[in-house]
Design a protein around this motif. Sequence first.
Motif, PDB file in Angstrom:
ATOM      1  N   THR A   1      12.842  17.111  -7.523  1.00 37.53           N
ATOM      2  CA  THR A   1      13.093  17.894  -5.780  1.00 37.53           C
ATOM      3  C   THR A   1      12.652  16.409  -4.322  1.00 37.53           C
ATOM      4  OG1 THR A   1      11.211  19.151  -5.014  1.00 37.53           O
ATOM      5  CG2 THR A   1      13.247  20.409  -5.966  1.00 37.53           C
ATOM      6  N   PRO A   2      13.696  15.849  -3.791  1.00 39.96           N
ATOM      7  CA  PRO A   2      14.025  15.454  -2.877  1.00 39.96           C
ATOM      8  C   PRO A   2      12.479  15.136  -2.449  1.00 39.96           C
ATOM      9  CG  PRO A   2      15.654  15.206  -2.799  1.00 39.96           C
ATOM     10  CD  PRO A   2      15.068  16.295  -3.845  1.00 39.96           C
ATOM     11  N   ASN A   3      11.681  16.426  -1.701  1.00 37.64           N
ATOM     12  CA  ASN A   3      10.951  16.496  -0.286  1.00 37.64           C
ATOM     13  C   ASN A   3       9.206  16.719  -1.081  1.00 37.64           C
ATOM     14  OD1 ASN A   3      12.869  16.234   1.538  1.00 37.64           O
ATOM     15  ND2 ASN A   3      13.581  18.738   1.505  1.00 37.64           N
ATOM     16  N   ARG A   4      10.238  16.925  -2.948  1.00 41.99           N
ATOM     17  CA  ARG A   4       7.994  17.188  -3.182  1.00 41.99           C
ATOM     18  C   ARG A   4       7.428  16.253  -2.912  1.00 41.99           C
ATOM     19  NH1 ARG A   4       6.260  17.511  -9.173  1.00 41.99           N
ATOM     20  NH2 ARG A   4       3.962  18.918  -9.041  1.00 41.99           N
ATOM     21  N   LEU A   5       6.009  16.675  -3.246  1.00 38.60           N
ATOM     22  CA  LEU A   5       4.593  15.319  -2.066  1.00 38.60           C
ATOM     23  C   LEU A   5       3.998  15.386  -3.703  1.00 38.60           C
ATOM     24  CD1 LEU A   5       4.072  15.392   0.889  1.00 38.60           C
ATOM     25  CD2 LEU A   5       6.312  13.828   0.595  1.00 38.60           C
ATOM     26  N   LEU A   6       4.027  14.286  -4.130  1.00 34.36           N
ATOM     27  CA  LEU A   6       3.139  13.755  -5.571  1.00 34.36           C
ATOM     28  C   LEU A   6       1.843  12.898  -5.381  1.00 34.36           C
ATOM     29  CD1 LEU A   6       6.337  12.019  -8.232  1.00 34.36           C
ATOM     30  CD2 LEU A   6       5.141  14.813  -8.178  1.00 34.36           C
ATOM     31  N   ARG A   7       1.144  13.079  -5.725  1.00 36.15           N
ATOM     32  CA  ARG A   7      -0.274  12.749  -5.757  1.00 36.15           C
ATOM     33  C   ARG A   7      -0.441  11.879  -6.503  1.00 36.15           C
ATOM     34  NH1 ARG A   7      -4.098  18.150  -6.961  1.00 36.15           N
ATOM     35  NH2 ARG A   7      -3.910  19.352  -4.867  1.00 36.15           N
ATOM     36  N   VAL A   8      -1.264  10.430  -6.429  1.00 35.94           N
ATOM     37  CA  VAL A   8      -1.174   9.347  -6.787  1.00 35.94           C
ATOM     38  C   VAL A   8      -0.972   9.737  -8.100  1.00 35.94           C
ATOM     39  CG1 VAL A   8      -2.583   7.244  -6.957  1.00 35.94           C
ATOM     40  CG2 VAL A   8      -1.508   8.178  -4.664  1.00 35.94           C
ATOM     41  N   PRO A   9      -2.041  10.237  -8.548  1.00 32.79           N
ATOM     42  CA  PRO A   9      -1.751   9.924 -10.734  1.00 32.79           C
ATOM     43  C   PRO A   9      -0.579  10.681 -10.884  1.00 32.79           C
ATOM     44  CG  PRO A   9      -4.190  11.113 -10.139  1.00 32.79           C
ATOM     45  CD  PRO A   9      -2.985  10.765  -8.268  1.00 32.79           C
ATOM     46  N   GLU A  10       0.168  11.391 -10.093  1.00 31.32           N
ATOM     47  CA  GLU A  10       0.700  12.082 -10.662  1.00 31.32           C
ATOM     48  C   GLU A  10       2.712  11.025 -10.694  1.00 31.32           C
ATOM     49  OE1 GLU A  10       1.170  16.567  -9.711  1.00 31.32           O
ATOM     50  OE2 GLU A  10       1.321  15.703  -8.095  1.00 31.32           O
ATOM     51  N   ALA A  11       2.259  10.779  -9.283  1.00 31.92           N
ATOM     52  CA  ALA A  11       3.074   9.085  -9.322  1.00 31.92           C
ATOM     53  C   ALA A  11       3.302   7.825 -10.405  1.00 31.92           C
ATOM     54  CB  ALA A  11       3.397   8.850  -7.538  1.00 31.92           C
ATOM     55  N   SER A  12       1.753   7.824 -10.668  1.00 34.37           N
ATOM     56  CA  SER A  12       1.888   6.380 -11.700  1.00 34.37           C
ATOM     57  C   SER A  12       2.446   6.723 -12.344  1.00 34.37           C
ATOM     58  CB  SER A  12       0.231   6.215 -11.484  1.00 34.37           C
ATOM     59  OG  SER A  12      -0.831   7.204 -11.706  1.00 34.37           O
ATOM     60  N   GLU A  13       2.102   8.027 -12.925  1.00 35.82           N
ATOM     61  CA  GLU A  13       2.507   8.511 -14.343  1.00 35.82           C
ATOM     62  C   GLU A  13       4.094   8.542 -14.113  1.00 35.82           C
ATOM     63  OE1 GLU A  13       2.803  12.832 -16.745  1.00 35.82           O
ATOM     64  OE2 GLU A  13       0.643  12.135 -15.874  1.00 35.82           O
TER      65      GLU A  13
ATOM     66  N   LYS B   1      -1.684  -0.382  -9.944  1.00 37.08           N
ATOM     67  CA  LYS B   1      -0.577  -0.740 -10.116  1.00 37.08           C
ATOM     68  C   LYS B   1       0.405  -0.226  -8.496  1.00 37.08           C
ATOM     69  CE  LYS B   1       3.059  -3.337 -10.161  1.00 37.08           C
ATOM     70  NZ  LYS B   1       3.294  -4.868  -9.560  1.00 37.08           N
ATOM     71  N   LEU B   2       0.339   1.703  -8.807  1.00 32.57           N
ATOM     72  CA  LEU B   2       0.551   2.164  -7.241  1.00 32.57           C
ATOM     73  C   LEU B   2      -0.357   1.837  -6.590  1.00 32.57           C
ATOM     74  CD1 LEU B   2       2.709   4.550  -7.805  1.00 32.57           C
ATOM     75  CD2 LEU B   2       1.086   6.017  -6.904  1.00 32.57           C
ATOM     76  N   TRP B   3      -1.267   2.225  -6.056  1.00 29.57           N
ATOM     77  CA  TRP B   3      -1.984   1.252  -5.079  1.00 29.57           C
ATOM     78  C   TRP B   3      -1.495   0.160  -4.321  1.00 29.57           C
ATOM     79  CZ3 TRP B   3      -3.703   5.013  -1.905  1.00 29.57           C
ATOM     80  CH2 TRP B   3      -4.203   5.969  -2.478  1.00 29.57           C
ATOM     81  N   ARG B   4      -1.251  -0.639  -5.306  1.00 31.33           N
ATOM     82  CA  ARG B   4      -0.559  -2.219  -4.905  1.00 31.33           C
ATOM     83  C   ARG B   4       0.678  -1.999  -4.301  1.00 31.33           C
ATOM     84  NH1 ARG B   4      -1.590  -4.946  -9.273  1.00 31.33           N
ATOM     85  NH2 ARG B   4      -3.531  -4.728 -10.459  1.00 31.33           N
ATOM     86  N   LEU B   5       1.430  -1.254  -5.106  1.00 34.48           N
ATOM     87  CA  LEU B   5       2.742  -1.253  -4.684  1.00 34.48           C
ATOM     88  C   LEU B   5       2.693   0.164  -2.820  1.00 34.48           C
ATOM     89  CD1 LEU B   5       4.249   0.156  -7.983  1.00 34.48           C
ATOM     90  CD2 LEU B   5       4.429  -2.139  -6.546  1.00 34.48           C
ATOM     91  N   ILE B   6       1.782   0.311  -3.044  1.00 34.58           N
ATOM     92  CA  ILE B   6       1.538   1.343  -1.406  1.00 34.58           C
ATOM     93  C   ILE B   6       1.223   0.153  -0.614  1.00 34.58           C
ATOM     94  CG2 ILE B   6       0.518   2.612  -0.310  1.00 34.58           C
ATOM     95  CD1 ILE B   6       0.823   4.818  -3.081  1.00 34.58           C
ATOM     96  N   ALA B   7       0.507  -0.289  -1.101  1.00 41.32           N
ATOM     97  CA  ALA B   7      -0.366  -1.844  -0.279  1.00 41.32           C
ATOM     98  C   ALA B   7       0.830  -2.677   0.721  1.00 41.32           C
ATOM     99  CB  ALA B   7      -1.238  -2.113  -0.624  1.00 41.32           C
ATOM    100  N   THR B   8       1.362  -3.456  -0.445  1.00 40.45           N
ATOM    101  CA  THR B   8       2.620  -3.599   0.058  1.00 40.45           C
ATOM    102  C   THR B   8       3.949  -3.265   0.770  1.00 40.45           C
ATOM    103  OG1 THR B   8       3.371  -3.920  -1.938  1.00 40.45           O
ATOM    104  CG2 THR B   8       1.329  -5.151  -1.307  1.00 40.45           C
ATOM    105  N   ASN B   9       3.612  -2.392   0.677  1.00 36.00           N
ATOM    106  CA  ASN B   9       4.924  -1.474   1.170  1.00 36.00           C
ATOM    107  C   ASN B   9       6.142  -1.413   0.838  1.00 36.00           C
ATOM    108  OD1 ASN B   9       4.316  -0.279   3.661  1.00 36.00           O
ATOM    109  ND2 ASN B   9       5.356  -1.803   5.023  1.00 36.00           N
ATOM    110  N   GLU B  10       6.163  -1.601  -1.058  1.00 36.97           N
ATOM    111  CA  GLU B  10       6.885  -2.178  -1.482  1.00 36.97           C
ATOM    112  C   GLU B  10       7.446   0.200  -1.725  1.00 36.97           C
ATOM    113  OE1 GLU B  10       7.513  -4.470  -5.332  1.00 36.97           O
ATOM    114  OE2 GLU B  10       5.187  -4.946  -4.042  1.00 36.97           O
ATOM    115  N   LEU B  11       6.510   0.960  -1.971  1.00 32.43           N
ATOM    116  CA  LEU B  11       6.998   1.982  -1.867  1.00 32.43           C
ATOM    117  C   LEU B  11       6.122   2.699  -1.061  1.00 32.43           C
ATOM    118  CD1 LEU B  11       7.516   4.002  -4.241  1.00 32.43           C
ATOM    119  CD2 LEU B  11       4.782   4.089  -4.718  1.00 32.43           C
ATOM    120  N   LYS B  12       6.783   3.780  -0.635  1.00 38.02           N
ATOM    121  CA  LYS B  12       6.584   4.131   1.101  1.00 38.02           C
ATOM    122  C   LYS B  12       5.418   5.721   0.169  1.00 38.02           C
ATOM    123  CE  LYS B  12       9.253   2.031   3.183  1.00 38.02           C
ATOM    124  NZ  LYS B  12       8.951   0.912   4.339  1.00 38.02           N
ATOM    125  N   SER B  13       4.624   5.923   1.333  1.00 37.48           N
ATOM    126  CA  SER B  13       3.587   6.586   1.101  1.00 37.48           C
ATOM    127  C   SER B  13       3.391   7.136   2.532  1.00 37.48           C
ATOM    128  CB  SER B  13       2.123   6.934  -0.070  1.00 37.48           C
ATOM    129  OG  SER B  13       1.110   5.556   1.465  1.00 37.48           O
TER     130      SER B  13
END
Length: 66
Positions: free
Chosen positions: A8-20, A28-40
């Motif tokens: 569902t587009p509005n569902r928020l995932l925790r970092v472990p769920e999103a990385s899975e 890697k997921l934290w790097r994507l967030i830090a470089t703004n490639e992935l919005k959080s």
Amino acid sequence: MKPSPPPTPNRLLRVPEASERLGVSRRKLWRLIATNELKSVRVGARGTRVSEHSLSNYVASLPSAR
């Protein structure tokens, strides 16, 4: 591994769920967030969440495999 609920587009995932979901490490997921490639979004003082919509946008922005 338990099946994930339907996206569902509005569902928020925790970092472990999103990385899975992306099939990448948490680091890697934290790097994507830090470089703004992935919005959080921040939830409270220590919580970081990634929406399923952000994951979809990130995957769509990747160059397609040929």
